[in-house]
Design an enzyme around this catalytic site. Structure first.
Site, PDB file in Angstrom:
ATOM      1  N   GLY A   1      33.435  -9.805  25.565  1.00  0.00           N
ATOM      2  CA  GLY A   1      34.750 -10.279  25.974  1.00  0.00           C
ATOM      3  C   GLY A   1      35.299 -11.433  25.166  1.00  0.00           C
TER       4      GLY A   1
ATOM      5  N   GLU B   1     -11.035  -5.217  12.282  1.00  0.00           N
ATOM      6  CA  GLU B   1      -9.709  -5.629  11.802  1.00  0.00           C
ATOM      7  C   GLU B   1      -8.874  -6.175  12.963  1.00  0.00           C
ATOM      8  OE1 GLU B   1      -7.836  -2.382   9.804  1.00  0.00           O
ATOM      9  OE2 GLU B   1      -9.002  -2.672   7.967  1.00  0.00           O
TER      10      GLU B   1
ATOM     11  N   HIS C   1      23.386 -23.050   4.064  1.00  0.00           N
ATOM     12  CA  HIS C   1      22.702 -23.732   5.158  1.00  0.00           C
ATOM     13  C   HIS C   1      21.284 -23.207   5.317  1.00  0.00           C
ATOM     14  CE1 HIS C   1      26.927 -24.470   7.022  1.00  0.00           C
ATOM     15  NE2 HIS C   1      26.602 -25.397   6.143  1.00  0.00           N
TER      16      HIS C   1
ATOM     17  N   GLY D   1      28.535 -32.060  -1.394  1.00  0.00           N
ATOM     18  CA  GLY D   1      27.848 -33.339  -1.262  1.00  0.00           C
ATOM     19  C   GLY D   1      28.258 -34.359  -2.286  1.00  0.00           C
TER      20      GLY D   1
ATOM     21  N   ASN E   1      35.448 -33.594   3.387  1.00  0.00           N
ATOM     22  CA  ASN E   1      35.423 -34.755   4.265  1.00  0.00           C
ATOM     23  C   ASN E   1      35.431 -36.063   3.471  1.00  0.00           C
ATOM     24  OD1 ASN E   1      35.087 -33.828   7.174  1.00  0.00           O
ATOM     25  ND2 ASN E   1      33.505 -32.618   6.164  1.00  0.00           N
TER      26      ASN E   1
ATOM     27  N   ALA F   1      23.431 -34.446  -4.254  1.00  0.00           N
ATOM     28  CA  ALA F   1      24.424 -33.411  -3.965  1.00  0.00           C
ATOM     29  C   ALA F   1      23.716 -32.059  -3.844  1.00  0.00           C
ATOM     30  CB  ALA F   1      25.480 -33.373  -5.070  1.00  0.00           C
TER      31      ALA F   1
ATOM     32  N   GLY G   1       0.812  -1.210   0.000  1.00  0.00           N
ATOM     33  CA  GLY G   1       0.000   0.000   0.000  1.00  0.00           C
ATOM     34  C   GLY G   1       0.841   1.253   0.000  1.00  0.00           C
TER      35      GLY G   1
END
Length: 1168
Positions: A842, A136, A819, A364, A402, A317, A85
């Protein structure tokens, strides 16, 4: 990404159809709800612009309700645009024609909404609903880790304001076995959410609506649903009606396999028109079209992006591509979800965000063909358009894999680079490569060699270089000779690291050798047996779920991962393997062999965890590595968690699967929390505790395990979302510290089973862990839980932290990273906000990700100087022999092939017949004869020759049921034998007496003509030798009753063959033989045989030697066997169809002649 937005049009169809059909969230509510106050038929229409053709949905295609008289309309774009709008993209109270005209004027036009521009292509039409302001309302349901929250306020509409601050909220916790029903009921809905609603009638109607709305939310796997305004008002007769005007929704795309059919049926407009089926004529897997997930506004999918998306959907994959700036100079081709983000971060941090052309990833373990298609698409986009005088940069990056074979994926990229050699040179492209993982040496070596021949500069770097160190070099911020510049892999980089020479231990004599005591070593002596060790997780502190005695089940058929775990165990010096058994529901009850060093061990395979634990077996197992797919991981995990005894024995479960529906993930994690079970994942590679335990493929291949010193414990505990980046951290920590103490990849989904804080609190309590590393990312708020723990003093050990995804704010449109959880829903979820907050609390936060190694190194050195960390003397791990299969892939060994095949190859992207693609076989319509020519003769024969082959197959297909082969087939069929057995029975009759005449006929006629014998001399010599001429003679047919099959063959050959000299010779022989007897005609076997010899000798496709060889090796009989198999199969099917009983030959048709009993017989005498 799992949570994906859908169009408002689709959201309204789903809600209208399922609001009264979805099962109620609590069956006890069934009698408490009144009739629905909403309409049963959706009054909503869609108009789409086809961007390729420029055609807008026809007015005639709009639903029937739009043609009703007196209806006023609302028209608006439906492209995930917020605040339409305020942007002037709303047409209210229009006639049908005015609304359609409004849409036509805007269709295809580029519209700017805030800072985003894009064409308007999707519109929605609805009835205009006049209503009072006090009718509303606002309702929203969203999900987070703790459960689902319903937000409601009585002040809806465009001025709703800060909903989080003003809305009333009702939390519905995640159900578990202990509390399966968590919905609080209708009364709680009214009291908690509807206190400001003025009338009881509205309260009841709204409560019923909210209960049904939430039921749909759960049933259809929503992730978010907002209605604003929700109209609740009384109609002209005082009855309460509910209408939803504006709606925004997100579905969990990973749940498509579960509820995709429900999404589809609601989108089938024929249902609402009362039509039996969709009028589109399109056949889909379910009734109705599958759900469409549009790109964000301003991010319409390009043809190339759509192609990669389609490719991604068809493979296990992950392949992602988002074009950010087609004119950009910097292009990336990165392996791994986390790695793809850090490369984009590095480019943006260097000030080149406006030059970053794309975001994407491939991971993958895609095949060579898939990688080729992906690389070709990126390179094609990169090399289009005008030449940029500064040139372009292609970064082929990635973390340390991996399990992906780097060299194999590089083959696809190299193939694409070679194909685009000229465009790459024209575009002045420079390529920078950095990669690690299995077989990376071969991959980098191939890239280096390609650079020497391609004519395009290729700079190659390995895992000894920090993952993003090539970015400043590629961007020209660092020169090649500078000390800060990474060192390129040398041209002579070895393909594999040299293996250490080891002496064969005396206790491992080869099988068959004779020992000093005179006994021979048997094969079973090489099997190492491990008894179940009586260990209990109860003896371990809570912060130490894994140690050197941890034993596990591996769920799923994963021999490669199991072997990797056992190799890791052996290198760590464990006394027993970490895997006790495999659970495989589709094929248990057997034993599988695995290597334990140089020897072998046996692991049992069970069909279920119940069976594995039965009879008090495997009492030492307290961990499960679950490789079940996204569709079955929920049921398999919940079975373990809800079992009365399994959940007491199992203390940790790793869920490897990607694409697990978010609702399933939450139920698993809450069930596990109640049972005290640690969940790692889903969507994870797992984790590793050096010297103790490895989950699945964590840490990669053994060469990376050794290089990263993961065979012994270090002092640094880390936690990451990304599996690939966890391997990168292993590498970084091996260079900058004494190594990893424990590392966990929690997984990239929105609701991982355990989070950063869960593992960091463990590390805090573990005295052996001295410092911690947290690698977070954009999206989610889990980092803030760690910040709170630090502020409250629950964590005191030093933490080096960084959140990746800092580039997200520099993109003009929303980009979903690799991800599912990598998407900021608010400002606090951005990577920059997280890094600032962690630094303020820290944490030790480096200036950029590139500074992470130096930051860790400085902290580690300070802890060593303080004496907090005392480095230990390094030890050499035992050498793990390389598996034969992997050594073959690396090219380290060679072995002669067991056999050779030269006619077909199915290993590539497409099946090949003698080098011809199967698609070309159909494209060129070579027919069955053409296929035979490829597979039998390894060449394309002329069309007349292939047609002749097909003619022969048709002519020899059958010759009635009385011939021996057909009879054998029929008898075997009637004896109850299957098709293959019956066919084989018939085929075994083919020989010199039946069907085998083709070869012999070809040989006899060919030899006679080649020796120069006249037809009469040939006949006379055969008669003198008392030898029948094969191919001459027929029992029924004669000169006056010719065999029409022979006539057909002669006619075809005379018309189409360039030469038919042997056929002419055979016909001359026929004249001689028929002069003696009119049935001694050239029969069909002989005719086919001599014509085929003419084809071989005179077609020009064969040398004389080849033609002779094909005659000798049985090719002609092959034609008969192939053709007659058609008939034999027909007879088998015929007898089965007739249900013919067992055949017994009539006794009166058999002459039996028994020997006289008076004749002498040989008698045998048994020896005492």
């Amino acid at each position: 990404m799992s949570s994906k937005a859908i169009r408002e049009y689709d959201a309204k169809l789903l809600l209208t159809y399922w609001l009264t059909r979805s099962p109620l969230i609590d069956p006890a509510l069934e009698g408490q709800l009144g009739p629905s106050a909403t309409g049963s038929v959706p009054r909503v229409a869609q108009m789409l612009l086809n961007e390729e053709t420029g055609v807008l949905t026809s007015e005639d295609a709009l639903p029937a309700w739009t043609k009703e008289s007196g209806v006023k309309f609302v028209a608006k774009p439906d492209q995930l645009i917020k605040r339409r709008g305020k942007a002037g993209l709303l047409a209210l109270n229009k006639s049908r024609q005015e609304a359609v005209t409004w849409i036509k004027e805007r269709a295809g036009k580029v519209q700017k909404v805030e800072s985003v521009e894009g064409p308007l292509t999707s519109f929605i039409l609805e009835p205009f609903l006049p209503h009072p302001a006090d009718s509303e309302y606002y309702v929203c349901i969203n999900s987070d880790r703790s459960g689902d929250t319903i937000l409601f306020t009585h002040e809806g509409g465009v001025d709703v304001g800060d909903v989080d601050a003003k809305a009333l909220k009702l939390l519905i916790p995640v159900p578990t076995a202990a509390a399966p029903q968590t919905f609080p009921g209708k009364k709680a809905v009214i009291n908690t959410l509807l206190s400001h609603v003025p009338t009881q009638a509205r309260k009841d109607a709204l409560a019923d609506f909210i209960i049904r709305l939430y039921s749909v939310y759960v049933d259809l796997q929503y992730a978010y649903l907002e209605i604003n305004p929700l109209i609740c008002m009384e109609n002209s007769v005082g009855k309460v009606e509910i209408h939803y005007l504006d709606m925004a929704a997100k579905l969990d795309q990973t749940a498509e396999s579960i509820v995709g059919q429900k999404w589809a049926i609601a989108r089938d407009l024929a249902i609402y028109e009362g039509i039996a089926s969709s009028s589109s004529g399109k056949v889909t897997a379910d009734r109705g079209p599958p759900m469409a997930f549009p790109a964000p506004f301003g991010r319409s999918l390009t043809k190339e992006e759509a192609y990669i998306q389609k490719l991604d959907a068809s493979t296990g994959a992950s392949l992602k591509l988002t074009v950010l700036n087609a004119e950009g100079r910097v292009w990336t081709m990165v392996a791994g979800g986390g790695a793809s983000v850090v490369y984009s971060d590095a480019i943006a941090a260097a000030g080149f965000a406006n030059e970053l052309a794309n975001y994407g990833e491939y991971s993958g373990a895609p095949t060579e063909g898939q990688t080729y298609e992906y690389a070709k698409t990126v390179i094609d986009l990169m090399t289009r358009g005008a030449v940029n005088e500064q040139g372009k940069i292609l970064i082929i990056g990635g973390g340390i894999a991996n399990f992906t074979n780097v060299a194999a994926t590089f083959k696809g990229i190299i193939r694409a680079l070679k194909e685009y050699k000229s465009p790459l040179i024209r575009a002045k492209v420079s390529i920078y490569v950095r990669r690690g993982g299995p077989n990376y040496q071969e991959g980098l070596k191939a890239m280096r060699l390609l650079g020497e021949s391609l004519g395009v500069p290729i700079h190659v770097f390995g895992p000894e270089t920090h993952i993003t160190a090539i970015v400043p070099l590629a961007l020209g911020l660092v020169k090649a000779g500078d000390t800060a510049a990474p060192k390129s892999v040398s041209q002579t980089a070895p393909a594999t690291p040299p293996a250490k020479a080891t002496e064969i231990a005396a206790e491992n004599p080869p099988v068959g050798s004779i020992g000093p005591d005179g006994e021979r070593t048997q094969i079973n002596d090489q099997i190492v047996h491990f008894d179940s060790v009586s260990t209990s997780s109860a003896g371990r502190p809570w912060y130490c779920p894994f140690d050197s005695n941890t034993r596990s089940f591996v769920y799923g058929l994963q021999p490669r991962a199991i072997q990797g775990m056992l190799d890791f165990d052996f290198s760590c010096g464990r006394s027993t393997p970490s895997v006790a058994a495999m659970i495989y529901p589709f094929g248990g009850h057997h034993i599988q062999k695995f290597y334990w060093g140089t020897k072998e061990t046996l692991l049992p395979v069970y069909t279920s965890v119940d069976e594995a634990f039965k009879d008090n077996k495997h009492t030492d197992v307290d961990c499960v590595v679950n490789f079940a797919s996204s569709r079955s991981v929920y049921s398999s995990t919940m079975d373990m968690l809800r079992h009365p005894t399994h959940s007491q024995r199992i203390k940790s479960i790793a869920l490897i699967a990607e694409g697990v529906p978010e609702r399933h993930s939450r139920e698993i994690l809450y069930e596990a929390q109640q049972k005290g079970v640690l969940i790692i994942g889903p969507a994870t590679v797992g984790g590793i505790k050096p010297g103790c335990f490895r989950i699945g493929n964590s840490g990669g291949m053994m060469d990376n395990i050794i290089a990263s010193k993961l065979y012994r414990a270090g002092s640094v505990g880390y936690v990451s979302k990304s599996g690939g980046m966890s391997n990168e951290l292993n590498n970084i920590l091996s260079f900058t510290t004494n190594g990893v103490y424990e590392g966990i990849a929690i997984g990239g989904d929105r609701y991982p089973g355990s989070t950063f804080i869960d593992h960091l609190l463990r590390y805090e309590k573990d005295p052996e862990c001295k410092l911690m590393v947290l690698l977070g990312e954009v999206g989610g708020v889990e980092e803030y839980r760690v910040i709170e723990a630090v502020k409250q003093g629950k964590i005191t050990k030093p933490i080096v932290a960084w959140a990746i995804g800092t580039c997200a704010g520099m993109f003009k449109t929303e980009v979903q990273f690799g991800h599912a959880g990598s998407l900021a829903g608010s400002d606090v979820e951005t990577a920059e906000a997280k890094n600032r907050a962690m630094a303020a609390a820290g944490f030790i936060v480096p200036p950029t990700f590139e500074d992470l190694p130096d930051t860790i190194s400085k902290l580690y050195q300070s802890l060593v100087q303080k004496g907090t960390i005392v480095p230990q003397v390094e030890r050499d791990p035992p050498v793990i022999p390389m598996d034969y299969k992997w050594a073959t892939e690396l090219g380290l060994i060679r072995k002669p092939a067991a056999f050779i095949s030269t006619i077909s190859d199915e290993r590539g992207q497409e099946l090949l017949y003698a080098g011809m693609r199967i698609s070309d076989v159909f494209k060129e319509d070579i027919g069955l004869g053409g296929v035979v020519s490829l597979l039998w003769f390894k060449r394309r024969l002329p069309i007349y020759a292939t047609k002749f082959i097909e003619m022969v197959l048709m002519l020899t297909a059958d010759h009635g049921p009385a011939v021996s082969g057909a009879m054998n087939t029929i008898v075997a069929t009637r004896a109850g034998k299957d098709l293959i057995s019956s066919l084989a029975s018939g085929l075994l009759t083919i020989g010199s007496r039946f069907g085998g005449a083709l070869d012999e006929a070809a040989s006899m006629f060919t030899n006679a003509r080649d020796r120069g014998l006249t037809p009469r001399e040939f006949v006379d010599q055969s008669r003198k030798a008392n030898k029948l001429i094969s191919g001459i003679g027929h029992k029924i047919k004669s000169v006056n009753n010719p065999d029409l099959r022979v006539e057909l063959v002669k006619e075809y050959v005379n018309k189409n063959f360039p030469s038919h000299s042997l056929l002419d010779y055979a016909l001359a022989v026929e004249k001689v033989t028929t002069s003696k007897k009119d049935t001694l005609i050239l029969n069909v076997d002989g005719c086919i045989a001599v014509c085929f010899v003419d084809l071989l000798r005179d077609s020009g496709a064969f040398t004389p030697e080849e033609a002779e060889e094909y005659i000798k090796i049985g090719t002609l009989n092959g034609l008969f066997v192939l053709g007659r198999s058609i008939g034999f199969i027909g007879h088998h099917l015929d007898q089965k169809r007739l249900r013919a009983p067992l055949y017994r030959h009539p006794a009166d048709d058999i002459f039996i002649n028994m020997a006289d009993v008076s004749q002498p017989r040989v008698l045998g005498r048994m020896q005492q």
